[in-house]
Design a protein around this motif. Structure first.
Motif, PDB file in Angstrom:
ATOM      1  N   THR A 168      -2.841   2.777  14.971  1.00  0.00           N
ATOM      2  CA  THR A 168      -2.124   2.246  13.807  1.00  0.00           C
ATOM      3  C   THR A 168      -2.862   2.579  12.518  1.00  0.00           C
ATOM      4  OG1 THR A 168      -1.216   0.434  15.123  1.00  0.00           O
ATOM      5  CG2 THR A 168      -1.244   0.149  12.739  1.00  0.00           C
ATOM      6  N   GLU A 169      -4.177   2.350  12.497  1.00  0.00           N
ATOM      7  CA  GLU A 169      -4.972   2.644  11.294  1.00  0.00           C
ATOM      8  C   GLU A 169      -4.916   4.129  10.959  1.00  0.00           C
ATOM      9  OE1 GLU A 169      -8.595  -0.535  11.163  1.00  0.00           O
ATOM     10  OE2 GLU A 169      -8.626   0.918  12.804  1.00  0.00           O
ATOM     11  N   TYR A 170      -5.032   4.954  11.999  1.00  0.00           N
ATOM     12  CA  TYR A 170      -5.044   6.404  11.774  1.00  0.00           C
ATOM     13  C   TYR A 170      -3.748   6.873  11.111  1.00  0.00           C
ATOM     14  CZ  TYR A 170      -4.714  11.369  12.810  1.00  0.00           C
ATOM     15  OH  TYR A 170      -4.537  12.730  12.695  1.00  0.00           O
ATOM     16  N   LEU A 171      -2.601   6.470  11.682  1.00  0.00           N
ATOM     17  CA  LEU A 171      -1.326   6.924  11.128  1.00  0.00           C
ATOM     18  C   LEU A 171      -1.032   6.286   9.782  1.00  0.00           C
ATOM     19  CD1 LEU A 171       0.824   6.988  14.382  1.00  0.00           C
ATOM     20  CD2 LEU A 171       0.105   8.949  13.011  1.00  0.00           C
ATOM     21  N   GLU A 172      -1.494   5.056   9.578  1.00  0.00           N
ATOM     22  CA  GLU A 172      -1.269   4.403   8.291  1.00  0.00           C
ATOM     23  C   GLU A 172      -2.024   5.116   7.178  1.00  0.00           C
ATOM     24  OE1 GLU A 172      -0.851  -0.173   6.672  1.00  0.00           O
ATOM     25  OE2 GLU A 172      -2.042   0.239   8.440  1.00  0.00           O
ATOM     26  N   MET A 173      -3.250   5.596   7.487  1.00  0.00           N
ATOM     27  CA  MET A 173      -4.057   6.292   6.479  1.00  0.00           C
ATOM     28  C   MET A 173      -3.617   7.736   6.275  1.00  0.00           C
ATOM     29  SD  MET A 173      -8.041   5.149   6.910  1.00  0.00           S
ATOM     30  CE  MET A 173      -8.115   5.293   8.680  1.00  0.00           C
ATOM     31  N   PHE A 174      -3.385   8.448   7.371  1.00  0.00           N
ATOM     32  CA  PHE A 174      -3.216   9.899   7.286  1.00  0.00           C
ATOM     33  C   PHE A 174      -1.814  10.378   7.649  1.00  0.00           C
ATOM     34  CE2 PHE A 174      -7.698   9.193   8.723  1.00  0.00           C
ATOM     35  CZ  PHE A 174      -8.275   9.429   7.480  1.00  0.00           C
ATOM     36  N   GLY A 175      -0.923   9.467   8.080  1.00  0.00           N
ATOM     37  CA  GLY A 175       0.406   9.888   8.482  1.00  0.00           C
ATOM     38  C   GLY A 175       1.273  10.307   7.312  1.00  0.00           C
ATOM     39  N   GLN A 176       2.184  11.245   7.571  1.00  0.00           N
ATOM     40  CA  GLN A 176       3.156  11.696   6.571  1.00  0.00           C
ATOM     41  C   GLN A 176       4.402  10.815   6.676  1.00  0.00           C
ATOM     42  OE1 GLN A 176       3.701  15.937   6.440  1.00  0.00           O
ATOM     43  NE2 GLN A 176       5.839  15.744   5.814  1.00  0.00           N
ATOM     44  N   THR A 177       4.862  10.275   5.557  1.00  0.00           N
ATOM     45  CA  THR A 177       5.998   9.344   5.566  1.00  0.00           C
ATOM     46  C   THR A 177       7.319  10.103   5.565  1.00  0.00           C
ATOM     47  OG1 THR A 177       4.680   7.727   4.337  1.00  0.00           O
ATOM     48  CG2 THR A 177       7.051   7.376   4.413  1.00  0.00           C
ATOM     49  N   HIS A 178       8.197   9.759   6.532  1.00  0.00           N
ATOM     50  CA  HIS A 178       9.520  10.384   6.606  1.00  0.00           C
ATOM     51  C   HIS A 178      10.374   9.907   5.426  1.00  0.00           C
ATOM     52  CE1 HIS A 178      13.372  11.719   8.185  1.00  0.00           C
ATOM     53  NE2 HIS A 178      12.737  12.405   9.119  1.00  0.00           N
TER      54      HIS A 178
END
Length: 696
Positions: free
Chosen positions: A510-520
């Motif tokens: 969760t932390e990883y995608l929240e920090m580095f994820g690209q938002t659709h």
């Protein structure tokens, strides 16, 4: 001649380095007779074992030769066989000789005319000369007393004294580590040295140029020196000639002042650097050179400390651009920027993360941290956060949330203090590796470096058409980082194993995608197949076994995803417009959704893993259904007491709401049975029990 022997206070000693077996301490010709720990034990147990304690370079520990002869005869035989006996042909002067350590302390503290101290080799030479002259005087007094006792004149002792003094250099060379005295070889000059020593003390042996102060044009702590200091401190940074010129304007007006020259100013500039640098170069420059700075040891384990920074890589690439006239031209001076996340664990300096771009940006820095997080998964099987993260203050307001979430402790470096970042010197490592691996497009490092260490500009110009394009240059940098990782990868993993489990901080999905994820760009809602966004033109389905996600089936979900890993996404509740475009990511609900497992239609195509996944779905659905049934039962229990109230008899509500078994007639039956009165029946009376049909 290499010898283990040395005389100290008239006794013969053996240097410890010729005895011990420890690799870090022993001499190349050591006999390996004892370990250092055994030496320490014996030194404590036997007072006569150690002749001299270690006093630094050239004055190592001495073991008593007398002790060796009396207690360790095998050692004695080995030393005599290897190096000869130390007790033959001794110079008579040696009986009177001892190093004057008190004089050494005085020489070490001595302040010369220019404010400096004596160099270590100068101190050693002065101590040897003083000690030999003291021994010479003691030997001379002993022989004079002996001649006087015999009634002879002392005039005839000088030839013998001088002969022993001259030959004593052989003794020093053999038994005192190669030291030599520089006392004169003539009687006249040695008498002059004795007179000078008796008059001036140990200062006599110091070079006269360092002892005598020439008459200075400008006296210390005077108006002249203060004026020069102020002129040198001015931020305008006047040259030596300009300072001398300005000073001489005042010298012409003030009686007693003499003009000065540029070399005089240069001397003051050198000596006054501590006082003037804050003015002519700034406080930051003064702090970098003169302030007291902490000396820190490198981290002992991996993942304890990360430092990061950006750097223009010294590899050139060619690129086509459109000039002002609209013409297509090729440029060859282009360089890429790399942001590196470095773990400076002791002895390794491991590049745990990096990202390459045309210039440093917050997005490039975040990309480097994302690469570091993914690399920890490659190394350790899951993502971890570093215990501490350090960076400079570039875009700190934008990046602080990521820095702080990415690490347990975030410590930005102090303003204008590049020395605090351990990564700064590491760029030389990357540069040297690039020079060795890709010499054809290596641009050179440090424009102020010596020309002979830089690539030939004409050679580069001749080969510029062979420079790679941007994509090729990126591959070169990728290769450099991978080589540097390979050199220490195994040891870096081993150092991580040294960190206790309780000190490791996992980086959750969760932390990883929240920090580095690209938002659709658009939101999605739950369907039968899960959440099915279209990413890069392909519709993908993601789902979770968390029943809470299905309870929120009415929510609009924004998703964050890693373009390099579409096996999972992060779903967050969001505000959307009429076209389902994301207006605002609220994020009060968060769910990790895994990519939907694809089941084959035909049993024929099923594999063992397919059946297992199918059973997981079946079990989950069964559990969800049972959960709903259990919830219905709990709610029924909550409302049952309502129907016991008389006011609810024969109401529509009572007929509509059934019990947990799906019935309501039993409630009426309970009321009727409770109201019935049973008559007493005699023994001879007939009776019949008539029961209404009750549907349970």
């Amino acid at each position: 001649m290499v010898t283990p022997y040395e005389t100290y206070n008239g006794q013969i000693g053996v240097r410890l380095s010729f005895l011990v077996s420890d690799a870090a301490l022993k001499h190349d010709r050591s006999l390996d007779l004892i370990s250092y720990s055994a030496y320490e034990w014996r030194a404590k147990k036997h007072d006569t074992f150690k002749l001299r304690a270690g006093l630094g370079k050239g004055n190592e520990v001495l073991i008593s030769w007398k002790y060796i002869c009396s207690r360790e005869s095998k050692w004695m035989d080995l030393f005599i066989k290897e190096f000869g006996s130390p007790e033959v042909d001794r110079n008579p002067l040696e009986r009177h000789f001892a190093m004057d350590e008190a004089a050494r302390s005085e020489f070490m503290k001595y302040v010369c005319a220019d404010g400096s101290n004596l160099k270590p080799d100068e101190v050693t030479q002065c101590v040897v000369n003083v000690s030999v002259l003291q021994a010479f005087l003691r030997m001379k007094a002993s022989r004079e007393a002996e001649h006087k006792r015999k009634g002879n004149s002392s005039r005839g002792i000088w030839p013998g004294l001088m002969g022993d003094l001259i030959k004593f250099n052989d003794t020093l060379k053999s038994f005192y580590g190669g030291l030599q005295h520089t006392l004169p070889k003539s009687e006249r000059r040695i008498r002059a040295d004795i007179s000078g020593y008796q008059k001036d003390g140990i200062e006599y042996f110091i070079d006269a140029r360092k002892r005598n102060k020439a008459a200075a044009i400008i006296k210390e702590d005077s108006q002249q020196s203060a004026l020069i200091e102020q002129l040198l401190r001015i931020g305008t940074n006047y040259s030596n000639e300009e300072v001398a010129q300005l000073f001489n304007v005042a010298a012409q007006k003030i009686e007693g002042w003499k003009p000065i020259t540029a070399p005089t100013v240069a001397n003051y500039r050198r000596k006054l650097g501590y006082f003037i640098m804050s003015g002519n170069r700034g406080v930051s420059a003064w702090e970098g050179k003169f302030s007291i700075q902490n000396k820190r040891s490198a981290p002992s384990v991996s993942m304890a400390f990360w430092s990061m920074d950006g750097w223009q890589v010294e590899l050139l690439y060619q690129k086509e651009v459109i000039d002002k006239k609209g013409h297509k031209v090729t440029t060859y001076h282009n360089r890429l920027t790399v942001v590196v996340v470095l773990d400076p664990v002791a002895g390794l300096k491991y590049p745990v993360g990096y990202a390459v771009g045309t210039h440093e940006t917050p997005a490039l820095i975040a990309q480097a941290l994302r690469n570091a997080a993914n690399h920890t998964q490659e190394l350790f099987g899951q993502r971890f956060k570093p215990h501490q993260l350090q960076s400079d203050r570039y875009a700190i307001k934008t990046l602080s949330p990521i820095y702080e979430q990415m690490s347990k402790h975030y410590t930005p470096s102090r303003v204008a203090n590049p020395k605090s970042k351990i990564i700064e010197p590491w760029w030389n490592v990357l540069n040297q590796k690039g020079k060795m691996m890709f010499p054809r497009n290596y641009s050179g490092h440090n424009v102020t470096a010596r020309a002979e260490n830089q690539p030939n500009d004409k050679w580069l110009d001749l080969h510029k058409k062979d420079f790679p394009h941007e994509a090729g240059c990126r591959k070169q940098i990728d290769r450099l980082i991978e080589i540097l990782r390979d050199e220490h990868r195994a040891e870096y993993i081993e150092r991580f194993e040294m960190m206790p489990e309780e000190d490791r901080t996992p980086l959750t999905r969760t932390e990883y995608l929240e920090m580095f994820g690209q938002t659709h760009s658009h939101t999605n809602r739950l369907q039968g197949q899960g959440l099915c966004p279209t990413i890069n033109g392909e519709t993908l389905c993601f789902d979770t076994f968390d029943t809470k996600f299905r309870e929120l089936g009415y929510v609009d979900w924004a998703i964050k995803y890693d373009p390099d890993n579409l096996e999972e996404i992060l779903a967050l509740n969001a505000q959307t417009d009429s076209n389902r475009k994301v207006v605002n990511v609220i994020g009060s609900y968060r769910f990790i959704l895994d990519k939907k497992y694809i089941q084959p239609m035909a049993i024929y195509d099923q594999l063992p893993g397919d059946r297992k996944e199918l059973e997981k779905v079946t079990a989950s659905n069964k559990q969800m259904k049972q959960g709903i049934i259990d919830r219905m039962d709990e709610q029924q229990k909550l409302i049952e007491p309502i129907f016991e109230l008389e006011e609810f008899n024969d109401t529509l509500l009572k007929h509509v709401l059934t019990d947990s078994t799906g019935q309501h007639k039993d409630h009426k039956s309970k009321q009727r049975i409770a109201a019935a009165k049973f008559a007493e029946i005699g023994p001879g009376e007939d009776y019949q029990i008539i029961e209404d049909e009750i549907n349970y």
